[in-house]
Design a protein around this motif. Structure first.
Motif, mmCIF file in Angstrom:
data_model
loop_
_atom_site.group_PDB
_atom_site.id
_atom_site.type_symbol
_atom_site.label_atom_id
_atom_site.label_comp_id
_atom_site.label_asym_id
_atom_site.label_seq_id
_atom_site.Cartn_x
_atom_site.Cartn_y
_atom_site.Cartn_z
ATOM 1 N N MET A 119 0.827 -1.209 0.000
ATOM 2 C CA MET A 119 0.000 0.000 0.000
ATOM 3 C C MET A 119 0.860 1.256 0.000
ATOM 4 N N GLU A 120 0.329 2.285 -0.653
ATOM 5 C CA GLU A 120 1.066 3.534 -0.794
ATOM 6 C C GLU A 120 0.578 4.615 0.148
ATOM 7 N N GLU A 121 -0.546 4.396 0.783
ATOM 8 C CA GLU A 121 -1.061 5.336 1.780
ATOM 9 C C GLU A 121 -1.735 4.523 2.877
ATOM 10 N N PRO A 122 -1.899 5.104 4.054
ATOM 11 C CA PRO A 122 -2.464 4.323 5.149
ATOM 12 C C PRO A 122 -3.889 3.866 4.855
ATOM 13 N N ALA A 123 -4.189 2.668 5.286
ATOM 14 C CA ALA A 123 -5.529 2.113 5.091
ATOM 15 C C ALA A 123 -6.303 2.222 6.388
ATOM 16 N N GLU A 124 -7.609 2.277 6.255
ATOM 17 C CA GLU A 124 -8.470 2.296 7.431
ATOM 18 C C GLU A 124 -9.113 0.929 7.550
ATOM 19 N N ILE A 125 -8.996 0.324 8.707
ATOM 20 C CA ILE A 125 -9.615 -0.969 8.946
ATOM 21 C C ILE A 125 -10.891 -0.703 9.724
ATOM 22 N N ALA A 126 -11.995 -1.086 9.130
ATOM 23 C CA ALA A 126 -13.294 -0.820 9.741
ATOM 24 C C ALA A 126 -14.098 -2.106 9.802
ATOM 25 N N PRO A 127 -14.917 -2.248 10.826
ATOM 26 C CA PRO A 127 -15.751 -3.447 10.895
ATOM 27 C C PRO A 127 -16.790 -3.452 9.777
ATOM 28 N N VAL A 128 -17.092 -4.622 9.293
ATOM 29 C CA VAL A 128 -18.106 -4.772 8.254
ATOM 30 C C VAL A 128 -19.447 -4.954 8.956
ATOM 31 N N PRO A 129 -20.414 -4.064 8.698
ATOM 32 C CA PRO A 129 -21.677 -4.152 9.421
ATOM 33 C C PRO A 129 -22.532 -5.345 9.008
ATOM 34 N N TYR A 130 -22.320 -5.859 7.794
ATOM 35 C CA TYR A 130 -23.125 -6.973 7.307
ATOM 36 C C TYR A 130 -22.214 -8.063 6.753
ATOM 37 N N ARG A 131 -22.663 -9.290 6.913
ATOM 38 C CA ARG A 131 -21.934 -10.419 6.339
ATOM 39 C C ARG A 131 -22.694 -10.892 5.115
ATOM 40 N N LEU A 132 -22.001 -11.583 4.253
ATOM 41 C CA LEU A 132 -22.648 -12.136 3.080
ATOM 42 C C LEU A 132 -23.759 -13.080 3.528
ATOM 43 N N GLY A 133 -24.906 -12.951 2.908
ATOM 44 C CA GLY A 133 -26.038 -13.796 3.234
ATOM 45 C C GLY A 133 -26.978 -13.203 4.270
ATOM 46 N N ASP A 134 -26.572 -12.124 4.952
ATOM 47 C CA ASP A 134 -27.454 -11.501 5.952
ATOM 48 C C ASP A 134 -28.758 -11.068 5.305
ATOM 49 N N ARG A 135 -29.839 -11.279 6.015
ATOM 50 C CA ARG A 135 -31.169 -10.844 5.567
ATOM 51 C C ARG A 135 -31.325 -9.387 6.001
ATOM 52 N N VAL A 136 -31.651 -8.499 5.050
ATOM 53 C CA VAL A 136 -31.765 -7.070 5.344
ATOM 54 C C VAL A 136 -33.041 -6.490 4.738
ATOM 55 N N ARG A 137 -33.404 -5.306 5.236
ATOM 56 C CA ARG A 137 -34.557 -4.568 4.716
ATOM 57 C C ARG A 137 -34.082 -3.154 4.381
ATOM 58 N N VAL A 138 -34.513 -2.641 3.242
ATOM 59 C CA VAL A 138 -34.212 -1.262 2.862
ATOM 60 C C VAL A 138 -35.149 -0.372 3.663
ATOM 61 N N VAL A 139 -34.596 0.589 4.428
ATOM 62 C CA VAL A 139 -35.402 1.427 5.321
ATOM 63 C C VAL A 139 -35.619 2.845 4.798
ATOM 64 N N ASP A 140 -34.919 3.218 3.733
ATOM 65 C CA ASP A 140 -35.062 4.572 3.211
ATOM 66 C C ASP A 140 -34.767 4.561 1.719
ATOM 67 N N GLY A 141 -35.189 5.612 1.043
ATOM 68 C CA GLY A 141 -34.927 5.735 -0.386
ATOM 69 C C GLY A 141 -36.035 5.128 -1.219
ATOM 70 N N LYS A 142 -35.830 5.076 -2.523
ATOM 71 C CA LYS A 142 -36.892 4.636 -3.429
ATOM 72 C C LYS A 142 -37.190 3.141 -3.338
ATOM 73 N N PHE A 143 -36.314 2.363 -2.693
ATOM 74 C CA PHE A 143 -36.557 0.927 -2.526
ATOM 75 C C PHE A 143 -36.982 0.583 -1.098
ATOM 76 N N ALA A 144 -37.399 1.566 -0.311
ATOM 77 C CA ALA A 144 -37.793 1.343 1.091
ATOM 78 C C ALA A 144 -38.838 0.233 1.181
ATOM 79 N N GLY A 145 -38.639 -0.667 2.148
ATOM 80 C CA GLY A 145 -39.554 -1.776 2.372
ATOM 81 C C GLY A 145 -39.120 -3.066 1.709
ATOM 82 N N LEU A 146 -38.242 -2.995 0.726
ATOM 83 C CA LEU A 146 -37.759 -4.195 0.049
ATOM 84 C C LEU A 146 -36.903 -5.013 1.005
ATOM 85 N N GLU A 147 -36.998 -6.320 0.927
ATOM 86 C CA GLU A 147 -36.188 -7.221 1.747
ATOM 87 C C GLU A 147 -35.406 -8.134 0.837
#
Length: 182
Positions: A119-147
């Motif tokens: 790497m040429e510049e420092p990286a930020e390590i951040a936790p991933v809020p979702y894992r692959l396969g997690d069931r989610v719901r869209v809560v805002d925007g034009k797709f709100a309510g979609l699961e």
């Protein structure tokens, strides 16, 4: 190398939590005891007037030392005064509801080393809020309510698959701040 660590089948990488700003010192102490250690550092040019082409090494992840050993040896490391504790895996629980100590596959450590070295510049390590396969719901925007289910994610965005029954599945690119886990 400690006797228990000689059997490659028992070896694992663990994340040791130590005092801040002492990571390299404690990694050196563990190395002197025969353990394989790794502290990711990033090399950056020194800043300031009159400083010519000097490079400063900065620890990438504060308070963390990666150490490779057997489970038996890991337990013994807890007796060392500079080892605070080991990181646990919050994604799993044992039959008593406790989180097990996190182990990191050797291939992931090697991939991480390669990334840090290149790497040429420092990286930020951040936790991933979702894992692959997690069931989610869209809560805002034009797709709100979609699961749907998360099928892949990159920084700040997620590809959500919505099953449409007999029509098949629809893959949408959704910002992570618009979805919530269900």
């Amino acid at each position: 190398m400690p006797e228990a660590c000689k059997k490659a089948g028992e070896m694992a990488w663990y994340v040791v939590i130590v005092n801040s700003r002492a990571e390299r010192k404690y990694a050196q102490l563990l190395s002197e005891k025969g353990y394989e250690t790794y502290v990711p550092v990033w090399k950056e040019p020194a800043r300031g007037r009159g400083i010519r082409k000097r490079v400063v090494e900065r620890v990438l992840i504060a308070t963390i030392v990666f150490v490779r050993c057997a489970e038996r040896e890991r337990i013994l490391l807890l007796k060392l005064p500079y080892v605070k504790h080991f990181m646990v895996d919050r994604t799993k629980k044992d039959r008593y509801g406790r989180h097990p100590v996190a182990t990191i596959p050797h291939s992931q450590i090697e991939a991480f080393r390669m990334c840090v070295e290149r790497m040429e510049e420092p990286a930020e390590i951040a936790p991933v809020p979702y894992r692959l396969g997690d069931r989610v719901r869209v809560v805002d925007g034009k797709f709100a309510g979609l699961e749907g289910n998360v099928v892949q994610h990159a920084e700040g965005e997620s590809h959500l698959v919505v099953c449409l029954g007999t029509l098949g599945c629809l893959k949408l690119n959704i910002s992570l701040n618009l979805v919530t886990r269900i």
